[in-house]
Scaffold this motif. Sequence first.
Motif, PDB file in Angstrom:
ATOM      1  N   UNK A 185       0.827  -1.208   0.000  1.00  0.00           N
ATOM      2  CA  UNK A 185       0.000   0.000   0.000  1.00  0.00           C
ATOM      3  C   UNK A 185       0.860   1.257   0.000  1.00  0.00           C
ATOM      4  N   UNK A 186       1.928   1.256   0.779  1.00  0.00           N
ATOM      5  CA  UNK A 186       2.836   2.410   0.835  1.00  0.00           C
ATOM      6  C   UNK A 186       3.497   2.627  -0.518  1.00  0.00           C
ATOM      7  N   UNK A 187       4.027   1.552  -1.097  1.00  0.00           N
ATOM      8  CA  UNK A 187       4.680   1.649  -2.399  1.00  0.00           C
ATOM      9  C   UNK A 187       3.683   2.125  -3.446  1.00  0.00           C
ATOM     10  N   UNK A 188       2.498   1.561  -3.448  1.00  0.00           N
ATOM     11  CA  UNK A 188       1.472   1.953  -4.410  1.00  0.00           C
ATOM     12  C   UNK A 188       1.097   3.415  -4.307  1.00  0.00           C
ATOM     13  N   UNK A 189       0.923   3.895  -3.084  1.00  0.00           N
ATOM     14  CA  UNK A 189       0.591   5.303  -2.873  1.00  0.00           C
ATOM     15  C   UNK A 189       1.711   6.201  -3.390  1.00  0.00           C
ATOM     16  N   UNK A 190       2.957   5.811  -3.132  1.00  0.00           N
ATOM     17  CA  UNK A 190       4.094   6.609  -3.583  1.00  0.00           C
ATOM     18  C   UNK A 190       4.224   6.601  -5.105  1.00  0.00           C
ATOM     19  N   UNK A 191       3.989   5.460  -5.723  1.00  0.00           N
ATOM     20  CA  UNK A 191       4.040   5.380  -7.187  1.00  0.00           C
ATOM     21  C   UNK A 191       2.981   6.303  -7.789  1.00  0.00           C
ATOM     22  N   UNK A 192       1.749   6.201  -7.291  1.00  0.00           N
ATOM     23  CA  UNK A 192       0.664   7.030  -7.815  1.00  0.00           C
ATOM     24  C   UNK A 192       0.988   8.517  -7.652  1.00  0.00           C
ATOM     25  N   UNK A 193       1.479   8.895  -6.481  1.00  0.00           N
ATOM     26  CA  UNK A 193       1.781  10.307  -6.228  1.00  0.00           C
ATOM     27  C   UNK A 193       2.886  10.810  -7.148  1.00  0.00           C
ATOM     28  N   UNK A 194       3.955  10.032  -7.282  1.00  0.00           N
ATOM     29  CA  UNK A 194       5.066  10.433  -8.171  1.00  0.00           C
ATOM     30  C   UNK A 194       4.597  10.497  -9.620  1.00  0.00           C
ATOM     31  N   UNK A 195       3.789   9.529 -10.042  1.00  0.00           N
ATOM     32  CA  UNK A 195       3.287   9.515 -11.409  1.00  0.00           C
ATOM     33  C   UNK A 195       2.433  10.744 -11.677  1.00  0.00           C
ATOM     34  N   UNK A 196       1.522  11.043 -10.764  1.00  0.00           N
ATOM     35  CA  UNK A 196       0.648  12.199 -10.937  1.00  0.00           C
ATOM     36  C   UNK A 196       1.444  13.501 -10.895  1.00  0.00           C
ATOM     37  N   UNK A 197       2.380  13.604  -9.975  1.00  0.00           N
ATOM     38  CA  UNK A 197       3.212  14.810  -9.870  1.00  0.00           C
ATOM     39  C   UNK A 197       4.035  15.030 -11.144  1.00  0.00           C
ATOM     40  N   UNK A 198       4.383  13.930 -11.810  1.00  0.00           N
ATOM     41  CA  UNK A 198       5.174  14.013 -13.041  1.00  0.00           C
ATOM     42  C   UNK A 198       4.305  14.220 -14.274  1.00  0.00           C
ATOM     43  N   UNK A 199       2.991  14.140 -14.112  1.00  0.00           N
ATOM     44  CA  UNK A 199       2.084  14.321 -15.237  1.00  0.00           C
ATOM     45  C   UNK A 199       2.092  13.157 -16.215  1.00  0.00           C
ATOM     46  N   UNK A 200       2.402  11.967 -15.706  1.00  0.00           N
ATOM     47  CA  UNK A 200       2.473  10.774 -16.544  1.00  0.00           C
ATOM     48  C   UNK A 200       1.187   9.974 -16.360  1.00  0.00           C
ATOM     49  N   UNK A 201       0.600   9.553 -17.466  1.00  0.00           N
ATOM     50  CA  UNK A 201      -0.631   8.766 -17.388  1.00  0.00           C
ATOM     51  C   UNK A 201      -0.315   7.332 -16.960  1.00  0.00           C
ATOM     52  N   UNK A 202      -1.339   6.644 -16.489  1.00  0.00           N
ATOM     53  CA  UNK A 202      -1.178   5.223 -16.151  1.00  0.00           C
ATOM     54  C   UNK A 202      -0.721   4.439 -17.370  1.00  0.00           C
ATOM     55  N   UNK A 203      -1.348   4.727 -18.517  1.00  0.00           N
ATOM     56  CA  UNK A 203      -1.007   3.998 -19.750  1.00  0.00           C
ATOM     57  C   UNK A 203       0.447   4.220 -20.143  1.00  0.00           C
TER      58      UNK A 203
END
Length: 70
Positions: free
Chosen positions: A8-26
């Motif tokens: 859960x911690x890793x997942x939350x950090x991945x999502x936050x970094x991805x969103x902060x970087x403006x990178x889509x899930x795809x």
Amino acid sequence: MDKKLLCQIIGRNIRQRRQDSGISEAALAFYLDITPEQLQQYENGDDSPTCDELIAMARLFECSVNDLCN
């Protein structure tokens, strides 16, 4: 530490970094050569990325693997 909590911690950090970087899930899934569904499992804390995937994300997000895991 409990594996589920760590996921859960890793997942939350991945999502936050991805969103902060403006990178889509795809786009991140494509970069990691995984399916978007697999990335969603990581971000939801249902599964954890491999070491190679963590290293690739750390490079992309310009952070340490430790930053993704804490």
